[in-house]
Design a protein around this motif. Structure first.
Motif: not given
Lengths: 423, 423, 423
Positions: B40-41, B47-48, B180-181, B401-403
């Motif tokens: 789910d995460l 990771l989201r 969310i972190i 953030l995919d960088v």
């Protein structure tokens, strides 16, 4: 070997805390005269930490003023702005202000931002870590882990200086170490305030810009106004300080810096009361340096056969720091005629045409040492002074982080002829 | 149909508040075992949301360490700095810290700033909107309206996780949703602290950089120092945790992460008291995973026929969290010899030459679990650990953030040969 | 000549403070009708200060909406982001919020950051300088020394307006002066809230984007849904306001702005109690402008022979501001059936298919004027509204700082055809 049964084996209360021991280890370095400390706070010709106003020589003050002038010029053009905000955009500053001061705080924030430095702040007197038993030095090392510069203001007189020594020791053992700037330590030192006072005087006594000089043309002052002996620069001038001389640390720092210029004469105007008049240490230090000074109790008192108010080249007004009054002062203070330490439009009229009025701010509306009627007089330089502080603090940051020559080169590239001074 | 005559028709007090109802709607998701929540995460392999330390597999930990190493290398050059601060300069983070923690807060601020992310903060336990009756979820949605990332620390154990589910639900209905972190939720989870502990061990057990490894050359350790079996990496090593095992959530998270590496052995050193020794849930989880561990009450206790202090490959010291003492603990604690849970220079001398000392910080000057005399020992890695936290948190942000692959490519471009590890 | 013997010669207590005198000097300007003030707050066609919602004409509102649309479009592409964050990166804003409002504060922060403006804040009701006797005007001039823009929110009704006049006076005497934005002054004005309400309606009544319009295709609404007379734009529509009409300053501002559009009809739904129903001044101002409006006490009340809930084109719900209740209201309020001022799913079903529900937020979970069951209805536009606020505030900043045409040109460069509206 077992600990006493106090909470989870804490050390007994009469023991020295680690915080005390930390400061104690620097005792011998802290006890040295400033002149011996100065080298510890430099790397070569460049300042590494800014702790005392005594670190600023006239040569360095000239240098910083020139950088400050260049920064403010660059900030007027789009290319200059882009250059400045890109200069240190990878640097992060910590503003650690456990003694509150909105003005100094914001001035440093703005100074950092001009050069692109990102600011972070801790302003609570006690951080959450300290409530968990962390020492001040552990906190400072935490800040130095994350940030590239620590600007600190503390009610503890020697904390900033001790932190500079801690950073020096880390540097020596090849560990991470960052510059420390003292933004006010107790009743002791506030070196960057003195810096901006000087910078304001430098600009005013350049007689070049109508915003900085009540009368802009030196030649006109020498001829039409009759100040034939008036010259550019801070030397050979008479500076009067009025108000709370005893408790004004900005007075103390500025007086010492001015004392390093040739032919300067200082006049201290305050009630003749031990809390308010000049302290012995400043008196002694000025004498040791051979600086000429006078102590009087009114702006009407005569110096060289002339009332101070007519004689002075610059007037530095101060706030009476009533929040620091002792209970025993109350009775004596009630007998003092404080109206003598308030400027009035009538007094301003008698001042020399070019003489700037300075004030470290905030001014006190209830006491009224400078009533707002005076704000529109061209000699009122105290609002200008605040903005000057931002520019010269940016110059100081540029010096510490070694980008000042880069700034000067960019300045030369942008302006072919000499700087024009404007707002 | 009319409401009861309480203030302007408010719901009766014994009713559940909307805040309660909001959390209740996620009850079934919250009750699942972590392994079921992990998917789910994530979005694909990435990771989201970061909620549990259990989301970090050894493979992901390697990946994050490599990104962190690249970021710190890039930050040493002017082109690298410009690359990094431009990378995410259009992103805005909200640091929503209703449970105070200066250290974690500043570390995340610095991590964001390294990548150019602008930071905003809400640190008051109650925002002004909440006093006007706003629900927590409405507050979170407000933050997600303005910002691109929410880093939150809350005394409420399940709030961060619930917010992640709220964001998931919004995403599913094609509404604005942000990552969310979890920067610490109650006594429960603090996944990024475990991350930095692991990253510090990764660097130390690389044996490449004198700042990270007490003895830098693995070969020298294997021959001159006689640690013939020593190998790079986290596997097959003995990790000792000392102090407040029961209440240390960083101990719990780190132990679980280390348990995922092969051949690892864990030793928990604490007083034999239910508040301070290992909790049942960790004991059970380690057993379920088949991790070898020992519980002892002293660093002198023997493991494999050797005192722990001489046997361990890394020592994780902790603060006794006295602010969480129960009144009933006081009597029992008075009988405990807490000196056993304080490190001394004599103990450090007996440690293996390469074994790092870690501490999640702050350390407690009054308790003295690590006296400052030890700070200069090359095995003292706890200050280094803080700076590591900043780099690996930056790596985590880059991953979310995919960088991260952009960063790696830039790294390859800048350094032709393999990374050099330095400060 | 001597002062009375109060603390260090302070002025007697019955005297007016300098703060009082400062405001008094603007009394005649403050007393003018808004229409006469508007020119003072402009420079040519462009706003200089933002103090009243009355400064926003329909033409300006169109202009700002177009800039806002362009900014949000640009923020979707990498080149657009780089363009925007570089646009004003040399500018520094002061957010001076002595009346707390997390939502408005964060919205302005985000708006500044979108354009690259660096933010600074003072949020304490009393800054350290004020406790030392500094006047409000001295504080404002300090901020204007360091920063390029002051966004202020104060419990004092006329402070922002007075500060705008102070800045005007400084400008006239060739001294440093910066724009002032009113982010809420007492119970009086909150012009940028009205701005975002209007912008939300503009987007919804464009019928172009599924995120902004419950039903996206105007044609479909005219034919399949049977709203044959429905047109794009804000004119000729019926707007209902429900709840605390008397104390809602956002209601007052929005009603006045809507009243400037042709053929508009307003319905105010509130309990018939002097605290909660429309105030005389708004009633008079609407009549003076010739705006058609109705006052009713229920969403079921009939207007044009149709219940309001079925007739309205947009519904503006509000929170009952119970923190402002007078003690004498309690008894009367207890008799009011407040359930009539709460939206229910059943009521929403009866609304027109395209009619948006707005709320200035925060909503009150205890009162429940909009229960969260309604959040998923496509007509629920209140979360969207928050994000709209950020974009249109960014557009306002761009207008004030004169970069709006630059933004439009960049927009034209990036998108060859007309704007696509999306999230």
């Amino acid at each position: 070997m077992s600990e006493p049964p106090s909470p989870a084996g804490a050390r007994p209360a009469d023991d020295l805390s680690q915080d005390d021991l930390d400061l104690a280890q620097y005792e011998s370095r802290l006890a040295r005269p400033v002149s011996l400390k100065v080298a510890d706070l430099q790397r070569g010709e460049r300042l590494r930490h800014v702790i005392f106003s005594g670190q600023f020589t006239p040569a360095l003050l000239e240098d910083l003023a020139e950088t400050a002038d260049t920064i403010r010029q660059l900030s007027k053009s789009a290319t200059g702005q882009a250059f400045l905000t890109g200069l240190l955009s990878h640097k992060r500053a910590m503003l650690y202000f456990t003694q509150p001061s909105t003005r100094t705080f914001l001035s440093f924030m703005a100074a950092c931002q001009i050069l692109g430095i990102t600011c972070n702040e801790v302003r609570d007197p006690r951080t959450s870590s300290e409530t968990k038993g962390e020492t001040r030095f552990d906190s400072i090392r935490m800040f130095s882990s994350y940030f590239d510069l620590i600007i600190m203001r503390s009610p503890l007189a020697r904390l900033a200086e001790s932190c500079a020594y801690l950073m020096n020791d880390l540097e020596r053992s090849d560990q991470r170490s960052v510059p420390i700037i003292n933004a006010g330590s107790g009743a002791d030192e506030h070196p960057t305030q003195a810096l901006l006072d000087i910078y304001t005087l430098q600009r005013t006594f350049n007689f070049e810009n109508p915003h900085d000089s009540p009368v802009e043309k030196l030649e006109e002052l020498q001829t039409a106004h009759g100040y034939a002996d008036l010259r550019r620069g801070l030397a050979n001038k008479c500076y009067a300080f009025c108000g709370d001389i005893g408790r004004g640390r900005t007075v103390r720092s500025l007086a010492m810096l001015l004392g390093a210029y040739e032919g300067v004469r200082l006049v201290f105007v305050s009630p003749d009361h031990p809390t308010l008049r000049m302290r012995d240490d400043l008196r002694r230090r000025l004498r040791d340096r051979g600086v000429k000074f006078h102590e009087v109790d009114s702006l009407e008192a005569e110096v060289d056969g002339q009332p101070v108010i007519e004689r002075l080249d610059a007037l530095y007004m101060t706030r009476v720091q009533q929040e620091h009054n002792n209970p025993e002062d109350a009775e004596a203070f009630a007998k003092i005629d404080f109206s003598r330490y308030k400027l009035t439009p009538a007094l301003v009229t008698r001042m020399r045409a070019y003489a700037p009025i300075l004030h470290p701010f905030p001014r006190d509306q209830h006491f009224g040492e400078i009533p707002p009627e005076i704000d529109r007089d061209p000699r009122a330089m105290y609002f200008r002074q605040a903005r000057n502080g931002m520019w010269v603090r940016a110059a100081l940051l540029a010096h510490l982080l070694d980008v000042d020559s880069q700034i000067r080169r960019q300045g030369l590239r942008e302006f072919s002829e000499r700087h024009e001074y404007s707002s």
